[in-house]
Structures are given as C-alpha cells and as structure tokens.
Design a protein around this motif. Structure first.
Motif, mmCIF file in Angstrom:
data_model
loop_
_atom_site.group_PDB
_atom_site.id
_atom_site.type_symbol
_atom_site.label_atom_id
_atom_site.label_comp_id
_atom_site.label_asym_id
_atom_site.label_seq_id
_atom_site.Cartn_x
_atom_site.Cartn_y
_atom_site.Cartn_z
ATOM 1 N N ALA A 136 -48.025 -48.433 6.647
ATOM 2 C CA ALA A 136 -49.247 -47.856 6.092
ATOM 3 C C ALA A 136 -49.332 -46.376 6.450
ATOM 4 O O ALA A 136 -48.843 -45.950 7.490
ATOM 5 C CB ALA A 136 -50.451 -48.591 6.630
ATOM 6 N N LYS A 137 -49.947 -45.628 5.578
ATOM 7 C CA LYS A 137 -50.148 -44.196 5.857
ATOM 8 C C LYS A 137 -51.386 -44.057 6.708
ATOM 9 O O LYS A 137 -52.496 -43.949 6.201
ATOM 10 C CB LYS A 137 -50.329 -43.441 4.550
ATOM 11 C CG LYS A 137 -49.053 -42.896 3.982
ATOM 12 C CD LYS A 137 -49.380 -41.908 2.887
ATOM 13 C CE LYS A 137 -48.342 -40.808 2.827
ATOM 14 N NZ LYS A 137 -48.608 -39.869 1.763
ATOM 15 N N ARG A 138 -51.208 -44.080 7.987
ATOM 16 C CA ARG A 138 -52.334 -44.120 8.898
ATOM 17 C C ARG A 138 -52.910 -42.750 9.210
ATOM 18 O O ARG A 138 -54.062 -42.630 9.553
ATOM 19 C CB ARG A 138 -51.903 -44.729 10.227
ATOM 20 C CG ARG A 138 -51.421 -46.135 10.126
ATOM 21 C CD ARG A 138 -52.603 -47.027 9.942
ATOM 22 N NE ARG A 138 -52.222 -48.407 10.062
ATOM 23 C CZ ARG A 138 -52.752 -49.368 9.342
ATOM 24 N NH1 ARG A 138 -53.673 -49.085 8.435
ATOM 25 N NH2 ARG A 138 -52.389 -50.611 9.513
ATOM 26 N N VAL A 139 -52.054 -41.770 9.187
ATOM 27 C CA VAL A 139 -52.477 -40.487 9.732
ATOM 28 C C VAL A 139 -52.399 -39.388 8.686
ATOM 29 O O VAL A 139 -51.416 -39.273 7.970
ATOM 30 C CB VAL A 139 -51.574 -40.087 10.930
ATOM 31 C CG1 VAL A 139 -52.001 -38.732 11.470
ATOM 32 C CG2 VAL A 139 -51.647 -41.144 12.013
ATOM 33 N N LEU A 140 -53.469 -38.647 8.591
ATOM 34 C CA LEU A 140 -53.495 -37.506 7.704
ATOM 35 C C LEU A 140 -53.810 -36.303 8.594
ATOM 36 O O LEU A 140 -54.942 -36.125 9.025
ATOM 37 C CB LEU A 140 -54.612 -37.725 6.687
ATOM 38 C CG LEU A 140 -54.442 -37.200 5.284
ATOM 39 C CD1 LEU A 140 -53.155 -37.725 4.669
ATOM 40 C CD2 LEU A 140 -55.615 -37.625 4.419
ATOM 41 N N ASP A 141 -52.767 -35.545 8.918
ATOM 42 C CA ASP A 141 -52.988 -34.410 9.806
ATOM 43 C C ASP A 141 -53.146 -33.158 8.943
ATOM 44 O O ASP A 141 -52.179 -32.669 8.383
ATOM 45 C CB ASP A 141 -51.807 -34.268 10.771
ATOM 46 C CG ASP A 141 -52.158 -33.370 11.942
ATOM 47 O OD1 ASP A 141 -53.055 -32.518 11.796
ATOM 48 O OD2 ASP A 141 -51.531 -33.527 13.010
ATOM 49 N N LEU A 142 -54.374 -32.706 8.822
ATOM 50 C CA LEU A 142 -54.650 -31.585 7.929
ATOM 51 C C LEU A 142 -54.773 -30.263 8.692
ATOM 52 O O LEU A 142 -55.220 -29.264 8.145
ATOM 53 C CB LEU A 142 -55.949 -31.847 7.143
ATOM 54 C CG LEU A 142 -55.963 -33.147 6.333
ATOM 55 C CD1 LEU A 142 -57.324 -33.357 5.690
ATOM 56 C CD2 LEU A 142 -54.888 -33.128 5.263
ATOM 57 N N ARG A 143 -54.382 -30.298 9.972
ATOM 58 C CA ARG A 143 -54.506 -29.072 10.758
ATOM 59 C C ARG A 143 -53.456 -28.068 10.322
ATOM 60 O O ARG A 143 -52.307 -28.416 10.098
ATOM 61 C CB ARG A 143 -54.282 -29.367 12.247
ATOM 62 C CG ARG A 143 -55.417 -30.123 12.861
ATOM 63 C CD ARG A 143 -55.108 -30.447 14.305
ATOM 64 N NE ARG A 143 -54.037 -31.439 14.408
ATOM 65 C CZ ARG A 143 -53.703 -32.031 15.532
ATOM 66 N NH1 ARG A 143 -54.313 -31.723 16.651
ATOM 67 N NH2 ARG A 143 -52.739 -32.927 15.563
ATOM 68 N N GLU A 144 -53.869 -26.840 10.234
ATOM 69 C CA GLU A 144 -52.886 -25.788 9.987
ATOM 70 C C GLU A 144 -52.642 -25.094 11.306
ATOM 71 O O GLU A 144 -53.493 -24.369 11.789
ATOM 72 C CB GLU A 144 -53.418 -24.799 8.953
ATOM 73 C CG GLU A 144 -53.330 -25.381 7.559
ATOM 74 C CD GLU A 144 -53.920 -24.462 6.515
ATOM 75 O OE1 GLU A 144 -54.004 -23.250 6.770
ATOM 76 O OE2 GLU A 144 -54.292 -24.975 5.454
ATOM 77 N N ILE A 145 -51.506 -25.412 11.897
ATOM 78 C CA ILE A 145 -51.257 -24.838 13.223
ATOM 79 C C ILE A 145 -49.959 -24.060 13.253
ATOM 80 O O ILE A 145 -49.236 -24.031 12.299
ATOM 81 C CB ILE A 145 -51.261 -25.902 14.334
ATOM 82 C CG1 ILE A 145 -50.367 -27.081 13.956
ATOM 83 C CG2 ILE A 145 -52.655 -26.400 14.573
ATOM 84 C CD1 ILE A 145 -50.289 -28.156 14.998
ATOM 85 N N TRP B 166 -48.812 -26.099 18.875
ATOM 86 C CA TRP B 166 -49.380 -24.878 18.302
ATOM 87 C C TRP B 166 -48.274 -24.068 17.654
ATOM 88 O O TRP B 166 -47.098 -24.358 17.820
ATOM 89 C CB TRP B 166 -50.196 -24.081 19.316
ATOM 90 C CG TRP B 166 -49.554 -23.692 20.622
ATOM 91 C CD1 TRP B 166 -48.800 -24.487 21.431
ATOM 92 C CD2 TRP B 166 -49.635 -22.421 21.272
ATOM 93 N NE1 TRP B 166 -48.426 -23.793 22.548
ATOM 94 C CE2 TRP B 166 -48.922 -22.523 22.483
ATOM 95 C CE3 TRP B 166 -50.256 -21.220 20.972
ATOM 96 C CZ2 TRP B 166 -48.797 -21.462 23.383
ATOM 97 C CZ3 TRP B 166 -50.141 -20.169 21.865
ATOM 98 C CH2 TRP B 166 -49.414 -20.283 23.051
ATOM 99 N N SER B 167 -48.671 -23.053 16.942
ATOM 100 C CA SER B 167 -47.698 -22.323 16.133
ATOM 101 C C SER B 167 -47.681 -20.853 16.522
ATOM 102 O O SER B 167 -48.517 -20.379 17.294
ATOM 103 C CB SER B 167 -48.092 -22.429 14.668
ATOM 104 O OG SER B 167 -49.346 -21.809 14.491
ATOM 105 N N GLU B 168 -46.721 -20.147 15.935
ATOM 106 C CA GLU B 168 -46.615 -18.713 16.167
ATOM 107 C C GLU B 168 -47.868 -17.983 15.642
ATOM 108 O O GLU B 168 -48.363 -17.056 16.275
ATOM 109 C CB GLU B 168 -45.345 -18.199 15.464
ATOM 110 C CG GLU B 168 -44.827 -16.888 15.999
ATOM 111 C CD GLU B 168 -44.611 -16.861 17.510
ATOM 112 O OE1 GLU B 168 -44.120 -17.855 18.086
ATOM 113 O OE2 GLU B 168 -44.975 -15.840 18.133
ATOM 114 N N ASN B 169 -48.391 -18.458 14.531
ATOM 115 C CA ASN B 169 -49.598 -17.840 13.985
ATOM 116 C C ASN B 169 -50.786 -18.005 14.919
ATOM 117 O O ASN B 169 -51.596 -17.104 15.090
ATOM 118 C CB ASN B 169 -49.969 -18.467 12.636
ATOM 119 C CG ASN B 169 -49.075 -17.945 11.542
ATOM 120 O OD1 ASN B 169 -48.463 -16.882 11.700
ATOM 121 N ND2 ASN B 169 -48.979 -18.695 10.465
#
Lengths: 145, 433
Positions: free
Chosen positions: B424-433, B215-218
């Motif tokens: 291979a590009k297996r993972v697309l992490d689009l979470r903004e954390i 998780w992030s500061e935001n």
C-alpha cells in the motif's frame, strides 16, 4: 422509534451530490435532510420514504451509511410548540443530542426529529407520551404525514 | 584551534588501517566471548576471531539488524555486565520496546571525543557558548552534544527543545556562539529571530551543527542566511552511540566518519555485497572500540556513498555524502523516527477504523506536520459529531504517546484511500527539503 439513515461524507465538493444521486437513481424520496458538518467531514441525516431501499442503494454506491433510531414528535405549529418538548425532557434530565424539522405534507402541525442518547430513549418516549400537547409518531404515522 | 585531536584526525591512512584491524580483531574477540547472540551467529558462519586477518575479512562477519536489537531488548547484546554500564539511552519514537544502547565510561569518552572533533570543526573552543537545543532525555541528541561540548571546555547551555521565545532570549543573553539542534528547528529559530525584529548579524552566533533528520543543500543555505552562520551536518544514531559518528568539516563537502572508532561499508541492500567507493548503497557500521554494546556490521538503512578523495582540511578520515534516503519506510519527522507500522498498530488499538491509512508529511513554514488519513470502519455507528471528534482525539493522543508527534487525524470514508497492487502507498512525503 423512527429509523434515520446517517451518512458519513468528507467535506468536499461533489460528495453530497453522489449521495443524493444514488437515492434519486433508486427512486427513493427524501422526507427530511439535516447536515452536521466539521471542516473535514460531515454527517448527513436522512429520513427516507423507503429506508431499506435507500440504504441498499447507498451501500451499492459505496457510501458509508447506517441506521440510527430517533424520535419524531408532532406539536402544534405555534410559538412555544418546540419549547414544550425541550421542557418535558429537561425536567427529567434527558439531554437532546440533536434535533431538526421534518417537512410534513399533510398536516399544519410541526414535526420535530429528536435524538437523545440511546440509554435515555425509552424514558424519553414515556415522558413525551405523557404530555397532552405532544404526539409521538411511529414510523407508519410519520411517513403518512 | 583547527583540530581537536590532530594525532588521530590526521593519522596516515596506513596507520589508520592498522589501528582499524587491531580494533576489529579485538571487537570480534569481545563479542565472541561475551555476547551469546554473536557467538552463535559466528559459529553458524564458521567464523572465529582468529579468522580476521585483514580488514577485508569484515565481509565474513554477520550483519546485525534493528530487529536483532529489539529481539535482545534491553540488555541481551551487552558485552559488559551492568556494573560497567554507566548510562542507557534509547532511540526516538519507537513503539513499545525502544532500541536502546548501554554505554561504559570508555564508550561515553569515545562518543564525546567524536562530538568534540565535530564542534571544533565548526570553530568551537573553550571560549565558545554552545546553545544545545537538541532534546535531552532518552534521545541521544541532547546528552551527546553536551558531552562533546564539556569535553572541549565550552560553556554548554542545556536548553533542550521547545519554548522558542525563551530560546531566542537566552541565545542573545548568554551570547551563544554555536547552535545545535535539528535543521528544521534551526530554520524555525531563524524565523523567530526575524519576527522578533532581531538582526542575527548582530548576534555572536557563528556556526551550528544540525542533524537527526534529512535536510538539503538549499535548506543549509536558507539557515546560513537567516541565522547568519555556517551550518554543518552531523550524523549518528543511538545504536552506534549518538550524534557525532560522522561530521562535516569547514569544507562542507561530505561528513568525515571517525575511522578509528567505526568501520564503514557501503553495501547493496538487496545482495549484501560491498559496493565500490562512490556508489550509493546502504551504510553499514561496525564499532571498533565500543565495550557496552559492540555491533558488527549494523544495517543503518541509510543510503549514502563514500567520498574517497583526500579532504583539503587535512583530516585523513574518509567522508560520506549527505544522506540520500532510506532503504526502508522510516520517516524522520521533527527529528523523530517514525515507521508507518507504529502508526498502524496505534490506530488499530483504538478501533473503529480500518487498517487503511495514509501518512502525509508536509513542511508548512519551517516545521514538519504529520497528517494521518484513516478510513472509518463500515460499521462504525454514526450517531453524532462529538463521538467522531472524540474518536479523533483518542487517536491523536494515542499517536502522540507512541511517536511523540501531535498529528492531525483526518477521518475518511471506507475504501476511499488509494489502493495499489501489493504494498500500500502509506506515505506521502510532500516536504521540499
């Protein structure tokens, strides 16, 4: 039995177009088209004038396509025509997976394309052949219609 | 209560280092004499317990990898007979053989001590009511916090996860002062309170300890605002003990790691060389008092750096920064560790698809969602939509049983997913954390 080409496409803009263009560029006429869709993808079902050539063109274009076997039944184009088919199969507990119309150019009768589960296919053929008002078409006959 | 255990938490650096050295020596002795795996490794390196003369000698010790734990599953790395082991726990979301840990009574006491220190840093005392929404079970979150809360003498509510409506009802009724769960669930609870028309400012809730996923500061600020609390970061993993290995103090500037129980190093993950304080590298942990499953230089794959400056809180134990990422492709989704390879083998077990897939992680609202795009096999017989839907369902169920997450399965055309050279590009992490 009739050979139908089934194509898997994602439900996205331009996908159907690429399938149709591949067939156009190979000069293969589509005699019948039916689309079953979900939110994410669909199966396009095609009866082609030249199945071999059409399938090769689709594969060449990188389209996922394969052949299934379906039945084509010709009935008088009058109220109750389709009902006879369903009734005859229903009596024998044969379930129809899906059905769609074929557009004939040379007859005023209606032609219905039917899919039953493969295990029931032979039985379905004999049931429908036994009906007077229903004419089961083979591949050559269908493409002449 | 400012400190749970002032003697140890505020021990002078000099005394702490002496304690660490004594404990490192006895740990090496323990594994050398009780764990064949380590004896062989040490012998290969020509290192014996007598060679540990200073803390720097930790560099002579072998690394331990997650695969070593799997290879020696389940009890191969235990330094004590099962008669001394009072509990076994396992890591979340591991396919087939999990990574597990066996604890002696003293290990559980050490673990609850770590958590107790953390809870007190978040303002807990004997009058506190701890609403523990970490999952109870093999996963260490639930029982870990529970042990710490009971040790202090808090009233601990063993809530576990799920059933949000009931969670918010009980948090109000039981007058929870502290919440413990994953940060994403904390955000979700904040929303649930708002939707229920509850003003969180009127609740006795004052702080929360959140961990088990990045998780992030935001995100911290958002949780603090929506729940009207102070939100603290807590770090740990099953292999070491569970949550509590490092925890934030009231300054909320890095996590104190308990140096009387663990020796932390930051290394260059490529070369294995130690990095100076302040440089980002892989966190490596050596346990100093564990009896059940002591570990030498365990490679956590977590990236962070050491903050060496003294903390204003008065504790002498150094801090690590909030986790900066991973050295491997592990993702943490809803607090569950997920490796793409697990998903791959689950999909291939089902068949009808190619080993070409993409994992897309999003955070829609407050909870993580996983979508798995997978290519259909060229020769899959496209007979009907229900058959494709049944295939999707089989995959979804299989994935759920392997990683515990209900993923959305998206079937795509063969050769339609992006290919890249090499990996291979297996993972697309689009979470903004």
């Amino acid at each position: 039995m009739i050979r139908q080409v089934s194509v898997f496409i994602q439900n996205r803009q331009g996908k159907l177009e690429s399938v149709l263009k591949a067939l156009r560029d190979a000069d293969v006429n589509i005699r019948s088209l039916h689309i079953a869709e979900t939110a994410d993808y669909g199966i396009v079902r095609l009866i082609l004038q030249d199945t071999e050539k059409g399938l090769a063109a689709l594969k060449e274009a990188g389209v996922m396509a394969n052949i299934n076997h379906v039945l084509a039944a010709e009935v008088p184009d009058k109220p109750g025509g389709l009902c006879r088919i369903v009734e005859a199969l229903g009596k024998e507990d044969i379930n129809i997976l899906y059905a769609y119309s074929f557009n004939p150019q040379n007859t005023s009768n209606a032609i219905i394309i039917l899919k039953v589960i493969d295990d029931d296919a032979e039985k379905a053929v004999s049931v429908l052949e036994a009906e007077n008002a229903i004419h089961l078409l083979d591949r050559q006959e269908l493409l002449k219609k | 209560m400012k400190y749970w255990n002032k003697t140890y938490e505020c021990m002078s650096r000099e005394d702490l280092k002496k304690l660490q050295l004594d404990r490192l020596k006895s740990t090496v002795e323990r594994v050398y004499s009780h764990v064949p795996f380590y004896r062989e490794k040490l012998q290969e390196l020509g290192v014996g317990p007598e060679d540990i003369i200073s803390l720097d000698d930790v560099r002579r010790l072998p690394f331990t990898y997650k695969d070593d734990l799997r290879d020696n599953y389940p009890y191969g790395l235990l330094a004590e007979p099962l008669s001394q082991i009072v509990r076994v726990q396992a890591s979340s979301g591991t396919t087939g053989k999990p990574v597990c840990d066996g604890y002696t009574r003293n290990d559980l006491a050490m673990w609850s001590e770590c958590v107790a220190r953390g809870l007190v840093m978040a303002g807990a005392d004997t009058t506190s009511v701890i609403h523990n929404s970490y999952g109870y079970g093999l996963f260490t979150g639930g029982t870990g916090v529970h042990g710490g809360a009971e040790r202090i003498g808090c009233s601990c509510i063993p809530m576990s996860s799920g059933n949000t409506a009931r969670q918010i009802m009980l948090m109000r009724d039981f007058k929870a002062t502290h919440l413990t769960c994953t940060p994403s669930y904390a955000s979700y609870l904040g929303e649930a309170f708002r939707d229920a028309g509850v003003d969180t400012a009127e609740l006795p809730l004052k702080a929360g300890l959140f961990g088990a996923e990045p998780w992030s500061e935001n995100m911290r600020k958002a949780i603090e605002k929506s729940l009207n609390i102070k939100a603290y970061d807590i770090y740990g993993m099953c292999e070491i003990c569970g949550p509590g290995v490092a925890v934030e103090c009231e300054k909320q500037d890095g996590l104190h790691f308990w140096e009387d129980f663990f020796l932390f190093e930051i290394i260059n993950p490529e070369t294995g060389e130690q990095l100076p304080d302040g440089e980002i590298g892989e966190l490596v942990i050596t346990t100093l008092t564990k009896e059940g499953m002591p570990l030498l230089r365990y490679r956590t794959h977590d990236l962070t750096y050491i903050i060496d400056e003294p903390c204003e809180c008065g504790r002498t134990h150094r801090r690590i920064a909030r986790l900066q990422g991973r050295t491997d492709d592990m993702m943490v989704i809803r607090g569950v560790n997920v490796f793409p390879t697990q998903v791959e083998s689950a999909l291939l077990d089902i068949g009808s698809v190619e080993p070409q897939y993409q994992l897309i992680v999003t955070r829609e609202g407050k909870l993580d969602d996983l979508e798995i795009k997978v290519e259909l096999s060229e020769d899959f017989n496209l007979s009907s939509i229900p058959e494709l839907e049944a295939l999707q369902k089989r995959m979804r169920d299989r994935i759920h049983s392997v990683i515990g997450i209900k993923a959305k399965i998206t079937l795509v055309e063969p050769k339609s997913l992006p290919r890249s050279e090499g990996k291979a590009k297996r993972v697309l992490d689009l979470r903004e954390i």
